[in-house]
Scaffold this motif. Structure first.
Motif, PDB file in Angstrom:
ATOM      1  N   VAL A  25       0.817  -1.225   0.000  1.00  0.00           N
ATOM      2  CA  VAL A  25       0.000   0.000   0.000  1.00  0.00           C
ATOM      3  C   VAL A  25       0.849   1.273   0.000  1.00  0.00           C
ATOM      4  N   GLY A  26       2.161   1.146   0.286  1.00  0.00           N
ATOM      5  CA  GLY A  26       2.988   2.350   0.271  1.00  0.00           C
ATOM      6  C   GLY A  26       4.451   2.018   0.036  1.00  0.00           C
ATOM      7  N   ILE A  27       5.123   2.874  -0.739  1.00  0.00           N
ATOM      8  CA  ILE A  27       6.569   2.744  -0.935  1.00  0.00           C
ATOM      9  C   ILE A  27       7.142   4.154  -0.795  1.00  0.00           C
ATOM     10  N   GLY A  28       8.133   4.357   0.081  1.00  0.00           N
ATOM     11  CA  GLY A  28       8.714   5.695   0.223  1.00  0.00           C
ATOM     12  C   GLY A  28       9.453   5.843   1.537  1.00  0.00           C
ATOM     13  N   ASN A  29      10.036   7.013   1.737  1.00  0.00           N
ATOM     14  CA  ASN A  29      10.825   7.254   2.942  1.00  0.00           C
ATOM     15  C   ASN A  29      10.060   7.994   4.033  1.00  0.00           C
ATOM     16  N   ASP A  30       8.852   8.464   3.729  1.00  0.00           N
ATOM     17  CA  ASP A  30       8.089   9.183   4.758  1.00  0.00           C
ATOM     18  C   ASP A  30       6.690   8.590   4.924  1.00  0.00           C
ATOM     19  N   LEU A  31       6.641   7.240   4.935  1.00  0.00           N
ATOM     20  CA  LEU A  31       5.342   6.576   5.078  1.00  0.00           C
ATOM     21  C   LEU A  31       4.856   6.699   6.518  1.00  0.00           C
ATOM     22  N   PRO A  32       3.556   6.896   6.738  1.00  0.00           N
ATOM     23  CA  PRO A  32       3.037   6.893   8.111  1.00  0.00           C
ATOM     24  C   PRO A  32       3.137   5.480   8.676  1.00  0.00           C
ATOM     25  N   MET A  33       3.649   5.379   9.901  1.00  0.00           N
ATOM     26  CA  MET A  33       3.817   4.062  10.536  1.00  0.00           C
ATOM     27  C   MET A  33       2.544   3.674  11.285  1.00  0.00           C
ATOM     28  N   PRO A  34       1.860   2.599  10.871  1.00  0.00           N
ATOM     29  CA  PRO A  34       0.654   2.187  11.610  1.00  0.00           C
ATOM     30  C   PRO A  34       1.008   1.761  13.033  1.00  0.00           C
ATOM     31  N   ILE A  35       0.032   1.764  13.936  1.00  0.00           N
ATOM     32  CA  ILE A  35       0.313   1.426  15.341  1.00  0.00           C
ATOM     33  C   ILE A  35       0.624  -0.058  15.491  1.00  0.00           C
ATOM     34  N   ASP A  36      -0.258  -0.894  14.947  1.00  0.00           N
ATOM     35  CA  ASP A  36      -0.081  -2.340  15.086  1.00  0.00           C
ATOM     36  C   ASP A  36       0.699  -2.847  13.864  1.00  0.00           C
ATOM     37  N   VAL A  37       2.021  -2.828  13.976  1.00  0.00           N
ATOM     38  CA  VAL A  37       2.814  -3.136  12.781  1.00  0.00           C
ATOM     39  C   VAL A  37       4.013  -4.006  13.136  1.00  0.00           C
ATOM     40  N   ASN A  38       4.333  -4.923  12.245  1.00  0.00           N
ATOM     41  CA  ASN A  38       5.504  -5.783  12.393  1.00  0.00           C
ATOM     42  C   ASN A  38       6.605  -5.170  11.512  1.00  0.00           C
ATOM     43  N   VAL A  39       7.687  -4.691  12.148  1.00  0.00           N
ATOM     44  CA  VAL A  39       8.739  -3.998  11.388  1.00  0.00           C
ATOM     45  C   VAL A  39       9.886  -4.961  11.078  1.00  0.00           C
ATOM     46  N   ILE A  40      10.289  -5.015   9.802  1.00  0.00           N
ATOM     47  CA  ILE A  40      11.475  -5.792   9.415  1.00  0.00           C
ATOM     48  C   ILE A  40      12.583  -4.792   9.068  1.00  0.00           C
ATOM     49  N   ASP A  41      13.685  -4.858   9.809  1.00  0.00           N
ATOM     50  CA  ASP A  41      14.829  -3.992   9.499  1.00  0.00           C
ATOM     51  C   ASP A  41      15.512  -4.546   8.253  1.00  0.00           C
ATOM     52  N   ALA A  42      15.394  -3.833   7.136  1.00  0.00           N
ATOM     53  CA  ALA A  42      15.919  -4.335   5.864  1.00  0.00           C
ATOM     54  C   ALA A  42      17.133  -3.526   5.408  1.00  0.00           C
ATOM     55  N   SER A  43      17.844  -2.937   6.363  1.00  0.00           N
ATOM     56  CA  SER A  43      18.952  -2.055   5.977  1.00  0.00           C
ATOM     57  C   SER A  43      20.138  -2.811   5.352  1.00  0.00           C
ATOM     58  N   HIS A  44      20.174  -4.150   5.508  1.00  0.00           N
ATOM     59  CA  HIS A  44      21.221  -4.929   4.830  1.00  0.00           C
ATOM     60  C   HIS A  44      20.664  -5.725   3.657  1.00  0.00           C
ATOM     61  N   PHE A  45      19.431  -5.388   3.281  1.00  0.00           N
ATOM     62  CA  PHE A  45      18.749  -6.210   2.276  1.00  0.00           C
ATOM     63  C   PHE A  45      18.338  -5.397   1.039  1.00  0.00           C
ATOM     64  N   ALA A  46      18.228  -6.117  -0.083  1.00  0.00           N
ATOM     65  CA  ALA A  46      17.555  -5.556  -1.265  1.00  0.00           C
ATOM     66  C   ALA A  46      16.229  -6.282  -1.404  1.00  0.00           C
ATOM     67  N   VAL A  47      15.229  -5.577  -1.893  1.00  0.00           N
ATOM     68  CA  VAL A  47      13.903  -6.188  -2.069  1.00  0.00           C
ATOM     69  C   VAL A  47      13.665  -6.474  -3.550  1.00  0.00           C
TER      70      VAL A  47
END
Ligand SMILES: [Zn+2]
Length: 425
Positions: A25-47
């Motif tokens: 539903v969103g791609i970008g650097n300033d997406l609103p973070m939903p409250i109930d959310v599972n965050v995956i740190d992908a800073s070492h990953f490519a998608v």
């Protein structure tokens, strides 16, 4: 719950991806973070998008390495077919679970299957959490009674499947006659009518070997695809037609396939290993308007279900036999292996875009194949192996994280157990 993939590399830029339910539903650097959310740190990953393996016999994982390096007919008659008489529901279930495990570990979230005991296969797919087209396969070898039984069985299955295949959001039932040389013309046509009435895909082996083409010329006076066109099947199925292999084609057949906008499935590793040929007419088919997709075929012929490996083989073969290093660039190879397969099955995936289904994977940029990372896509297709795939998401749900897949140890033990019922030495 929502899924937030934070700071992944996408097309050379660092960005984040928000998934709600089954959709990006969103791609970008300033997406609103939903409250109930599972965050995956992908800073070492490519998608990247996941693979669509468009031709499999999933439970044949249990035949991996069995009877290799024999002539085709000897291999079928003396190895595979006698053992397949031992197949049952339990064997197909665990064989398909093993296939799904391997596919998840190598980044595939959709496969197009053709095998026996389809209810067991369907159950295995649901328990694995990925998508499949479950093909009801069969042959009649021109036998009238066999044909009537096949028609009765297929009608009953589509009407009353025990596992309610039609009702699962990840499963789609498919009509899958084995091949024009094992199924009579009248049954092929009956199945085409059946598929048209119910708006089903029609998945069949086509023109895999030169011998098959020669036999068709002898028995029908025409090549296999011309013969299907004469029966009215190509016209009736159109975009719902999926021709596995489609390796030995002449120009007239290529034009016919383009005219009817069919899908074909290239299976480079299987074709190479069985000595069937390697001059797949990719450019010609693409230019004619055919939807070209990629598959591995069953593990009895290609030995694994690794689509990343198959993608590399496909790209190298095109460059090799054409004598042209610009043939099948990495980006186009991935499109064939992913987006085109999803397109054939009507699933809006195979791309990382807002509105697309959330079928995507994360590759580990610390993996040796990505060092240095001069070009992520090039490294992915030509350098890396599938052990670089860290996380796989299917329909918005993680099915692998940090290379861990649910039930992995059980699946391996059960596969080792049931293979003893299948292959009796
Ligand atoms: Zn096959």
């Amino acid at each position: 719950m929502s899924l937030f993939i934070k700071d992944a590399l996408l097309d050379g830029k660092t960005t984040s991806i928000l998934i709600e339910q089954d959709t990006i539903v969103g791609i970008g650097n300033d997406l609103p973070m939903p409250i109930d959310v599972n965050v995956i740190d992908a800073s070492h990953f490519a998608v990247l998008p996941t693979f669509a393996n468009m031709h499999t016999h999933a439970a044949m994982t249990l035949f991996r390495g069995y009877g290799d390096d024999h002539p085709l007919q000897e291999w079928l008659n003396e190895w595979i077919w006698p053992a397949e008489r031992n197949l049952d529901d339990e064997i197909v279930y665990w064989g398909t679970r093993l296939a799904c495990l391997e596919m998840i570990k190598s980044g595939t979230t959709l496969f197009n299957d053709m095998y026996f005991f389809p209810d067991a296969a369907a159950r295995a797919v649901v328990d694995s959490g990925i998508r499949a087209m479950i093909g009801f396969t069969g042959f009649d070898f021109g036998d009238k009674e066999g044909a009537e039984k096949l028609k009765k069985d297929i009608t009953e299955w589509f009407d009353n499947s025990k596992f309610k295949v039609q009702n699962s959001k990840l499963l789609t039932p498919v009509v899958a006659p084995h091949a024009p040389y094992t199924v009579s013309d009248s049954t092929l046509k009956w199945l085409s009518n059946f598929a048209a009435e119910r708006d089903l895909l029609y998945h069949i082996h086509m023109s895999e070997t030169q011998k098959e083409v020669e036999d068709s010329l002898l028995s029908h006076g025409t090549r296999p695809y011309r013969h299907l066109a004469d029966l009215g099947i190509l016209e009736q199925c159109g975009e719902r037609f999926i021709g596995a292999h489609s390796l030995h084609l002449d120009n007239e057949e290529i034009n016919l396939l383009g005219q009817h906008h069919v899908t074909v499935v290239h299976n480079p590793n299987s074709n190479l290993k069985l000595g069937s040929g390697y001059r797949f007419m990719y450019n010609e088919l693409r230019d004619a308007g055919v939807n070209v997709t990629l598959g591995t075929d069953g593990c009895s012929s290609s030995n694994n279900l690794d689509m990343l490996e198959a993608t590399k083989t496909m790209a190298l073969l095109q460059k090799g036999w054409r004598g042209d290093p610009t043939a099948m660039p990495a980006k186009e190879a991935l499109q064939v292996a992913s987006r085109n397969g999803f397109k054939a099955t009507g699933i809006n995936a195979g791309k990382i875009e807002v509105g697309a289904k959330a079928d995507l994977l994360l590759v580990d940029l610390d993996n040796i194949g990505f060092i240095p990372n001069n070009d992520t896509l090039s490294n992915y297709i030509y350098a890396a192996h599938s052990d670089a795939i860290n996380t796989v998401i299917c329909n918005g749900q993680p099915v692998m994280q940090n290379r861990k897949v649910k039930d992995e140890a059980t699946i391996k033990e059960e596969a080792k157990r049931v293979v003893k019922k299948l292959i009796k030495k």
